[in-house]
Write a protein that holds these residues in place. Structure first.
Motif, short mmCIF file in Angstrom:
data_model
loop_
_atom_site.label_atom_id
_atom_site.label_comp_id
_atom_site.label_asym_id
_atom_site.label_seq_id
_atom_site.Cartn_x
_atom_site.Cartn_y
_atom_site.Cartn_z
N THR A 64 -16.99 -19.78 32.55
CA THR A 64 -17.68 -19.03 31.38
C THR A 64 -18.51 -17.90 31.89
O THR A 64 -18.70 -17.10 30.96
CB THR A 64 -18.45 -20.15 30.96
N GLN A 98 -24.70 -16.82 27.00
CA GLN A 98 -23.44 -16.82 26.67
C GLN A 98 -23.52 -17.37 25.17
O GLN A 98 -23.01 -16.58 24.12
CB GLN A 98 -22.50 -17.64 27.19
N HIS A 132 -19.56 -25.23 27.72
CA HIS A 132 -18.60 -24.35 28.35
C HIS A 132 -17.61 -24.00 27.66
O HIS A 132 -17.09 -24.48 26.55
CB HIS A 132 -17.99 -24.81 29.65
N ASP A 133 -16.97 -22.78 27.66
CA ASP A 133 -15.98 -21.89 26.75
C ASP A 133 -14.71 -22.94 26.65
O ASP A 133 -14.16 -23.48 27.81
CB ASP A 133 -15.93 -20.63 27.23
N GLY A 145 -13.90 -27.27 26.18
CA GLY A 145 -14.36 -26.60 27.42
C GLY A 145 -14.37 -27.73 28.45
O GLY A 145 -14.25 -28.87 28.27
#
Lengths: 317, 696
Positions: free
Chosen positions: B60, B35, A81-82, A76
């Protein structure tokens, strides 16, 4: 200007090291999600200026790995974060700088990237499916540095990039997309890494690229736009890869980049007298490297890493 | 990151910024938390909206919204409710785009929503949004990309979108994005052959008129000029691939006999072919564009000579998926021969579905020619080229008395048909030339450059009735323009010099009168007659029209400004090359020479190899970095001999395939490096002369 402009290397080093520590300003927070890219920009610049040792390697490596998602194999942009290929490449590149690829589960990371290739040879940036030639470059660059290109269909990847070739000789983000220097760098880089540069009409693209040079000596990203220091990399590296960089006036470009420096506080901005940032500092120094500016290490134009790092990765026993 | 003025931070700024920062930090932390925990309540989703409003780049948060959407839509069954959920998302995108019209995350979220196909698309809303955004910024490529996606998604015909580009261009000619989209749409329509788009001729004539109008109104805007260049390329390239040169050429006589024959007027004397000593004849076929598909049935050879079962054609130029403009095969003669005998070889290339260009057009220009090979008896003399180092003549060839003329049909392919269509091409281009000659060009480099390109395009069109003199005239005029351009636009000087170099090569080699001054047959010290071409002191920056030089055995290109020798790989007969006193800056730039099997003598002295840290042909050549060479295979031997591979990989890849007898390399930075001499001796075991000294 009375005196010849010079590269304020020491100031830039100090700027980078300071910015790295300042994480809490509004400006930094708005960029929080791309901190991993920022690490790549800052650290590569330090290496280009022979000052990589100004940071603690172990600390950096630990922080990089804290952005890793073991379930997916991707990185990420910052902790929490993704995962996305944009940050996965930066992570791999930074680890290359420090010669610490050993901390990676190489198969897992390579599978993450390879798994994002689509039927038509294109690459998605992450599981959500956005397709862009930026991701083609990123995937090919990442897998190449990890010696895992065989995990993807390289021919199809090349075919997709070629399908984004435009009639002006340039490349866009997807088939039919307008030519833009950033996308061109990604496509030319992708073709360079896969030994496929003969798909390019080098004279036509070379001319389109050299016409990016504006009256002020700087380079823009496409016709009728303003010059910006970051194009010193995107345009210049593309020109080098296709052996047409002699079509640019290097003296004037060098002057433009040096004029974008903040010589007191360090850092380089997009245009003279604008606010500096890590992104433009990196691209300014990288551009100077490509023009063989004294005191700056030479860069590899395709992998966007110092030449000695790339040579070590591909030539060492 | 862009366009913010440089300002010293003031204490009031710091305080306000600090408060903003705290708010943002909390918001981001909360969204990330939601998330991770998979919390999709209305409140949580609202927080993501607040975040994206401030910072549409927080990717995100977009991912989160997709997950939340998927999660919540599962509960809904009424179309109204579903539409409402979708509208919420679309509105978030619109708010984000207001903040940053170039946000990748925002645009993709919208595209992703439509691709879910959960409700009919509100066409008016989508195109309305695009119109608004493209009015504010007609060059927003995100908008244009989305428009292309939308048009395809909604099934809007290309013709309609073509009209839209016309509207944008009429609003403002300076709209590169609109011209670009126009070029894409037209190409598609022409390929699909939609109604009204069957004739390339008609369409391109219309487009020429349109763009010329734009150029006359606003010559300083660039978009039109780039579009014009595309039209020009379409108009000056033949639809189907053509053979433009061959070696051996029609009527050539190859021999390895040193007995001088009596040559009659207008017949060709024979060419001493060194490879015949090894019973080998290299054949080269040169096309006007990259093709593939050369094999024993697409290229038919008929002869009493036995060439063996398998004739395998290989690509000479950089190859990709097998396409190349230049192809070669080495004919191996199996016949035994007790006395001198002449054999003819008929070459026939009929219309073919095998031989195709990259665009898929097939070869449709049948060619038929014959050349002769003279075989002398099997116990032939064994010529040693190297008892003395071969030197080059420093004076121009003309001053040498005893030179024999080169037979000039060597340059042409007989029987090549002329395309019907090229008359239209030629007329169209002539019209454009007339138009542009009228345009005042004192401050606009594009006018001059376009005029020069038009002239060269005309020169290149092969049509019957056009003499080399006319071609030379066009070249002269173009040369004049390039000289002017160097003055008018000095920052692009090198570009114009490269173009000029090409035109100069064309002018020098397109007709006998001029070319013959640079050619001769030089009888070497050991009595071998070799075809010699001298093109020195011409400020050439690169080699062009190599297809006219495929018969050359000794080539002197010294004292020019060569940075590149691309094209020389076609010269399969080359034995000796002098490129001293040029600007060659790396070994990788010399890769074309590794394809010339019979190259024995090479003069590289006084160049720039080793003087640059940037290698601009690093990715043009085959290397481990471009995955064209296996590092392990290529370097293992050298690593064992303790050669520094990281330092000399390019020298190794260059020298290993060559079988040079003579090398001159002094006057290059690399030559003064410590282990260089040893390196060269190790890599080239056949070397006899190095920098003028005997080393064997």
């Amino acid at each position: 200007m009375a005196e010849e402009a010079e590269l304020a290397a020491d100031q830039h080093v100090r700027y980078i090291v300071t910015v790295e520590k300042k994480k809490d300003s509004f400006e930094s927070l708005v960029m929080e999600h791309i901190r991993l890219n920022g690490a790549y920009w800052g650290l590569t610049t330090l290496d280009l200026l022979h000052k990589l040792h100004a940071v603690e390697a172990a600390e950096v490596v630990d922080w990089i790995m804290s952005c890793y998602h073991p379930e997916s194999g991707g990185f990420g942009g910052n902790v929490g974060h993704d995962p996305h290929v944009l940050y996965t490449l930066s992570a791999v590149q930074v680890l290359c700088l420090f010669d610490r690829l050993d901390v990676l589960d190489v198969e897992k990371v390579a599978d993450y990237v390879a798994g994002l290739q689509n039927e038509d040879g294109s690459f998605s940036g992450d599981i959500w499916g956005e397709v862009d030639t930026r991701f083609s470059y990123i995937a090919l660059c990442t897998l190449s540095l990890l010696h895992r290109l065989h995990k993807i269909d390289v021919q199809k990847a090349v075919d997709f990039v070629v399908s984004c070739k435009n009639l002006d000789g340039g490349f866009g983000a997807m088939p039919g997309g307008e030519s833009h220097a950033g996308q061109i760098f990604c496509c030319v880089g992708a073709l360079a890494i896969t030994g496929s540069l003969h798909h390019i009409d080098r004279d036509r693209l070379g001319w389109w690229l050299c016409e990016r040079q504006c009256k002020d000596g700087g380079l823009n990203g496409r016709p009728e736009k303003l010059a910006d220091v970051c194009y010193s990399w995107w345009v210049l590296s593309s020109l080098i890869m296709i052996d047409r960089v002699h079509w640019i006036d290097k003296k004037n470009l060098t002057k433009f980049i040096l004029n974008c420096q903040d010589k007191e506080n360090g850092g380089i901005s997009d245009r003279p007298d604008n606010a500096v940032d890590i992104y433009h500092t990196y691209f300014g120094v990288a551009g100077l490297s490509l023009m063989e500016y004294p005191g700056v290490k030479p860069m590899d134009p395709a992998y966007a890493l110092p030449l000695d790092v790339v040579n070590r990765i591909f030539l060492r026993k | 990151m862009h366009g913010r003025p440089r300002r010293a931070a003031k204490p009031e700024d710091e305080e306000a910024s600090s408060a903003k920062a705290a708010k943002l930090r909390d918001l981001q932390a909360q969204v990330l938390q939601n998330q991770h925990s998979g919390t999709y309540t209305k409140e949580a989703i609202g927080l993501s909206f607040k975040l994206l409003e401030i910072n549409p780049e927080a990717y995100t948060a977009w991912n989160y919204r997709k997950l939340a959407f998927q999660h919540n839509i599962k509960e809904l069954s009424e179309p109204e409710a579903i539409k409402s959920a979708i509208d919420d998302e679309l509105r978030v995108v619109e708010v984000a785009l207001r903040q940053n019209p170039k946000s990748y995350g925002a645009w993709y979220h919208r595209k992703w929503l439509l691709n879910q196909k959960l409700a009919p698309v509100d066409s008016k809303r989508e195109f309305g949004l695009l119109d608004k955004l493209l009015k504010v910024d007609a060059r927003n490529f995100h908008g244009w990309n989305y428009r292309r996606f939308l048009a395809r998604f909604m099934g809007v015909p290309d013709e309609e979108e073509l009209n839209y580009t016309m509207d944008k261009i009429s609003d403002n000619f300076s709209n590169y994005s609109a011209w670009h989209n126009r070029s894409i749409l037209l190409s598609n329509l022409l390929i699909k052959q939609n109604k009204g788009f069957e004739s390339k001729q008609k369409i391109f004539s219309q487009e020429f008129e349109l763009v010329t109008q734009a150029l006359f109104i606003g010559p300083s805007d660039q978009s039109g000029w780039f579009y014009h260049l595309w039209l020009l390329a379409q108009t000056s390239t033949p639809d189907n691939p053509q053979l433009i040169a061959s070696w051996p050429c029609s009527g050539a006589k190859l021999s390895s006999s040193l007995v001088k024959e009596k040559v009659e007027q207008n017949t060709l004397s024979s060419i001493w072919c060194h490879s015949l000593q090894e019973r080998t004849v290299p054949m080269v076929l040169y096309f006007n564009e990259p093709v593939k598909g050369l094999n024993q049935s697409s290229v038919k050879l008929k002869s009493d000579l036995d060439f063996g079962k398998d004739i395998h054609w290989r690509a000479l130029s950089m190859t990709d998926s097998g396409y190349s403009s230049c192809w070669t095969t080495y004919l191996q003669i199996a016949n035994e021969c007790s006395s001198s005998q002449q054999y003819s070889v008929e070459v026939s290339i009929p219309c073919s579905d095998d031989i195709v260009s990259r665009s898929g057009s097939n070869y449709n220009c049948p060619v038929h020619f014959t050349f002769t090979i003279e075989l002398i008896s099997d116990d032939a003399q064994d010529i040693d080229l190297f008892d003395k180092p071969v030197a080059y003549f420093s004076e121009p060839l003309e001053s040498h008395g005893n030179c024999e003329p080169i037979p000039f049909d060597l340059l042409k392919i007989t029987g090549a048909l002329v395309e019907e269509d090229s008359n239209w091409h030629f007329e169209r281009l002539s019209e454009e030339i007339d138009l542009f000659r009228e345009l005042p060009d004192d401050n606009c480099k594009f006018v001059k450059l376009t005029l020069a390109r038009l002239l060269l395009a005309c020169a290149a069109i092969k049509s019957c009735g056009r003499s080399p003199h006319e071609r030379k005239r066009y070249c002269e005029e173009a040369l004049g323009h390039f000289s002017d351009l160097i003055r008018l636009d000095p920052s692009h000087k090198q570009y114009y010099e490269d173009e000029r170099s090409l035109v100069l090569m064309d002018k020098l080699t397109c007709d006998m009168e001029t070319f013959v001054k640079h050619c001769s047959v030089q009888v070497q010290p050991n009595s071998i007659p070799l075809n010699h071409v001298q093109l020195c002191k011409l400020s050439l920056t690169h080699v062009g029209f190599a297809e006219r030089l495929m018969w050359v055995q000794v080539l002197d290109l010294s004292h020019n400004s060569l940075r590149s020798i691309e094209g020389l790989e076609a010269l399969q007969q080359l034995v000796s090359l002098n490129i001293s006193n040029n600007h060659i800056s790396s070994f990788t730039a010399l890769e074309p020479l590794t394809k010339i099997m019979f190259l024995k003598v090479l003069d590289l002295s006084s160049n720039e190899i080793g003087a640059h840290s940037m290698d601009t042909t690093r990715y043009i050549c085959s290397s481990p970095f471009s995955h064209k060479i296996e590092a392990h295979e290529a370097f293992e031997e050298c690593q064992k001999k303790n050669i520094n591979v990281e330092e000399y990989w390019d020298a190794i890849l260059f020298f290993k395939p060559l079988k040079l007898g003579q090398l001159d390399i002094k006057g290059n930075a690399v030559a003064s490096k410590e282990n260089f001499r040893t390196l060269v001796m190790t890599l080239i075991p056949s070397l006899k002369w190095l920098n003028g000294e005997c080393v064997n």
